[in-house]
Scaffold this motif. Structure first.
Motif, PDB file in Angstrom:
ATOM      1  N   UNK A  41     -25.131 -27.042 105.343  1.00 31.96           N
ATOM      2  CA  UNK A  41     -23.767 -26.873 104.870  1.00 31.96           C
ATOM      3  C   UNK A  41     -22.894 -27.963 104.608  1.00 31.96           C
ATOM      4  N   UNK A  42     -23.203 -29.079 105.451  1.00 31.64           N
ATOM      5  CA  UNK A  42     -22.404 -30.214 105.363  1.00 31.64           C
ATOM      6  C   UNK A  42     -22.925 -31.289 104.379  1.00 31.64           C
ATOM      7  N   UNK A  43     -22.617 -31.672 103.227  1.00 33.52           N
ATOM      8  CA  UNK A  43     -23.016 -32.542 102.285  1.00 33.52           C
ATOM      9  C   UNK A  43     -22.848 -33.883 102.922  1.00 33.52           C
ATOM     10  N   UNK A  44     -21.973 -34.379 103.871  1.00 33.85           N
ATOM     11  CA  UNK A  44     -21.797 -35.715 104.268  1.00 33.85           C
ATOM     12  C   UNK A  44     -23.059 -35.674 105.280  1.00 33.85           C
ATOM     13  N   UNK A  45     -23.131 -34.803 106.180  1.00 34.75           N
ATOM     14  CA  UNK A  45     -24.299 -34.707 107.124  1.00 34.75           C
ATOM     15  C   UNK A  45     -25.665 -34.988 106.231  1.00 34.75           C
TER      16      UNK A  45
ATOM     17  N   UNK B 101     -22.509 -34.176  93.828  1.00 32.50           N
ATOM     18  CA  UNK B 101     -22.049 -34.882  94.929  1.00 32.50           C
ATOM     19  C   UNK B 101     -20.527 -34.657  94.904  1.00 32.50           C
ATOM     20  N   UNK B 102     -20.040 -34.766  93.687  1.00 38.31           N
ATOM     21  CA  UNK B 102     -18.411 -34.499  93.711  1.00 38.31           C
ATOM     22  C   UNK B 102     -17.866 -33.144  93.431  1.00 38.31           C
TER      23      UNK B 102
ATOM     24  N   UNK C 198     -29.871 -35.233  96.692  1.00 39.31           N
ATOM     25  CA  UNK C 198     -28.652 -34.576  96.364  1.00 39.31           C
ATOM     26  C   UNK C 198     -28.571 -33.093  96.295  1.00 39.31           C
ATOM     27  N   UNK C 199     -29.604 -32.483  95.674  1.00 43.68           N
ATOM     28  CA  UNK C 199     -29.550 -30.948  95.870  1.00 43.68           C
ATOM     29  C   UNK C 199     -30.035 -30.624  97.185  1.00 43.68           C
TER      30      UNK C 199
ATOM     31  N   UNK D  50     -14.329 -31.115  94.242  1.00 49.56           N
ATOM     32  CA  UNK D  50     -13.380 -31.034  93.267  1.00 49.56           C
ATOM     33  C   UNK D  50     -13.309 -29.418  93.185  1.00 49.56           C
ATOM     34  N   UNK D  51     -14.246 -28.650  93.709  1.00 45.17           N
ATOM     35  CA  UNK D  51     -14.134 -27.124  93.466  1.00 45.17           C
ATOM     36  C   UNK D  51     -12.398 -26.552  93.932  1.00 45.17           C
TER      37      UNK D  51
END
Length: 511
Positions: free
Chosen positions: A175-179, A495-496, A167-168, A500-501
């Motif tokens: 840049x992309x969390x999903x990728x 992750x979230x 996750x980190x 949420x930011x």
């Protein structure tokens, strides 16, 4: 109470494994492999497109005939040497040999254009080796604390740490969390090919006997780093497009580092602290060190135009990052970069399990590694300062020579792992996959971590369920397993948090 007792016991007994580690580190042929690794790392680090992950991935299967200690010290020395070697191309031709040397180009290359190339290279050598010395000493001093922390972790915590590490890295490296999550999940899926860890059932083998042992993570590392990088390098003809002239003074460069002690020490602290954070790596630490120096010295600085402090800061941070990154890698099996992922692969390939064992029965091996890093900086100083007049020749190598050598070594190395042609096929397929992942900004490191950490996570996940009798509460129980609960909460927030930011910022603005 039990943990405190164990910590106290280890604190008392650690002098004995330290002495044993010292005798191993200075014995032959271990010290010889350390020197070979450093020299190889300096050369590989100086070649843009090669760097430490590629070099370590190629060498990894060739370490099979070596004992575990020699192999790990060889790999770690390549990593350490490449940290310095990357600065050579960064300063001379404005093309960093490693990603971590990118910050060095900002003032190193302007210094070279101003006729101070030798000064800049001497600064890089001295700052890198000096802080490498100090970081290795700190690493040995804090090892009793690490022992206590490691002993507090069980199977649920190790499983959650693997998830937290992925996750980190998805956040820090791309840049992309999903990728990043897609890449990590794909790596996890590939690690499930072969016979199940806790059951003798073949998975995703499609009736092919050669896949029963799964895809070797070493072959995957070679494919994703070495083969994919050669595909990228094939677009170039030479490392440097023009000849490089070396001018300046080595002596003045060395003295410059001691002229700015605050800058040097601060860079070392930043490098070591950031190196300890899973997923951060030397690229982050060097840019943070550079940015902090540019901020704190803004009054009299001329950063971007050849300020020597702009070379001291990133180069003073890179080698301490190597020491710092060993903390999560050796303690929890969570590597923070491609290089430490390969190093973790080397640990597992040679039967060394990160965690309590490396800080318990095998503590002498851990100390031997720390001491080798300390001694290696002597080699960096000697080699670094003596090769400066000839450094430009490294950048004159033709890619028509480099690429065939690396590709052939990759295939030979993959085949010698298990004498299995499927491993050679894995290098080819995953190499092409790695090339396109980089092109479309998918995290290669998250993918590799998925493969390397997949079996560890799977084993600890099922072992945790066996302990709890099948209950998932073992991962979220704040009373009986507060560490597991904290890790689960941290993973969830990571992750979230990015999603949420924006919402939280709008709420704050309205208030």
């Amino acid at each position: 109470m039990i943990v405190e007792t164990l910590i106290g016991t280890h604190r008392i007994l650690q002098l004995e494994p330290f002495a044993e580690g010292l005798s191993i580190a200075v014995s032959w042929p271990v010290i010889g492999w350390m020197v070979v690794g450093l020299l190889l790392g300096i050369v590989l680090g100086a070649l843009p497109g090669i760097g430490s992950p590629v070099g370590m991935a190629i060498v990894l299967p060739l370490t099979l005939p070596l004992d575990a200690t020699s192999a790990i010290i060889l790999l770690a020395s390549i990593y350490s040497g490449a940290m310095f070697g990357g600065s050579i191309a960064a300063i001379l031709i404005n093309a960093p040999g490693t990603e971590s040397a990118a910050a060095t180009t900002l003032d190193g290359y302007p210094m070279a254009k101003n006729g101070l190339a030798k000064n800049a290279l001497a600064i890089a050598t001295t700052a890198s080796a000096l802080n490498g010395f100090l970081a290795a000493i700190v690493l040995v001093l804090i090892s009793p604390v690490l022992i206590g922390v490691v002993l507090a972790f069980g199977s649920p915590e190790y499983f959650l740490l693997a998830i937290l590490g992925i996750s980190l890295i998805t956040i820090v490296t791309q840049g992309s969390i999903i990728k990043g999550l897609v890449a990590g999940a794909l790596g996890f899926m590939i690690s499930t090919i072969g016979t199940g860890i806790l059951s003798p059932t073949p998975r995703f083998t499609f009736g092919q006997f050669g896949l029963y042992d799964g895809i070797s993570f070493v072959a995957a590392l070679i494919g994703m780093f070495a083969f994919a990088e050669m595909m990228k390098l094939a677009a170039q003809t030479r490392i440097a497009e023009s000849d490089v002239e070396l001018t300046g003074s080595i002596k003045k460069g060395v003295m410059t580092v001691f002229k700015y002690p605050k800058t040097t020490i601060k860079a070392g602290v930043i490098g070591m602290v950031i190196g300890m954070i899973p997923g951060s790596g030397a690229t982050t630490s060097t840019f943070v060190a550079y940015a902090e120096e540019a901020r704190s010295s803004a009054k009299d600085g001329f950063f971007g135009e050849g300020d020597p402090r702009g070379v001291i800061a990133p180069e003073g941070a890179n080698n301490p990052t190597v020491s710092g990154s060993l903390v999560p890698t050796l303690s929890f099996g969570i590597p923070g970069s491609g290089s430490t992922a390969v190093l973790l692969g080397g640990l597992l390939m040679h039967g060394l399990q990160p965690g309590p064992t490396l800080f318990g029965d095998q503590l002498h091996i851990t100390y031997a590694l720390f001491i080798s890093l300390f001694l290696g900086n002597i080699v960096i100083v000697l080699v670094g300062l003596s090769v400066i007049p000839y450094a430009s020749r490294i950048t004159e190598l033709d890619t028509d020579v480099i690429i065939p050598v690396v590709v052939v070594l990759s295939f030979i190395g993959a085949y010698t792992l298990n004498q299995n042609w499927y491993d050679v096929g894995a290098v080819l397929v995953l190499g092409v996959l790695g090339f396109y992942m980089v092109r479309y900004n998918y995290s290669v490191i998250a993918f590799v971590l998925g493969i390397v950490l997949g079996p560890i996570a799977e084993e600890n996940f099922f072992r945790s369920l066996q302990i709890s009798g099948g209950s998932y509460d073992i991962f979220f129980d704040p009373v009986n397993r507060p560490l597991s609960f904290a890790l689960s909460l941290a993973t969830l927030l990571i992750l979230i948090g990015p999603f949420l930011k924006p919402y939280l910022e709008r709420v704050v603005d309205r208030a």
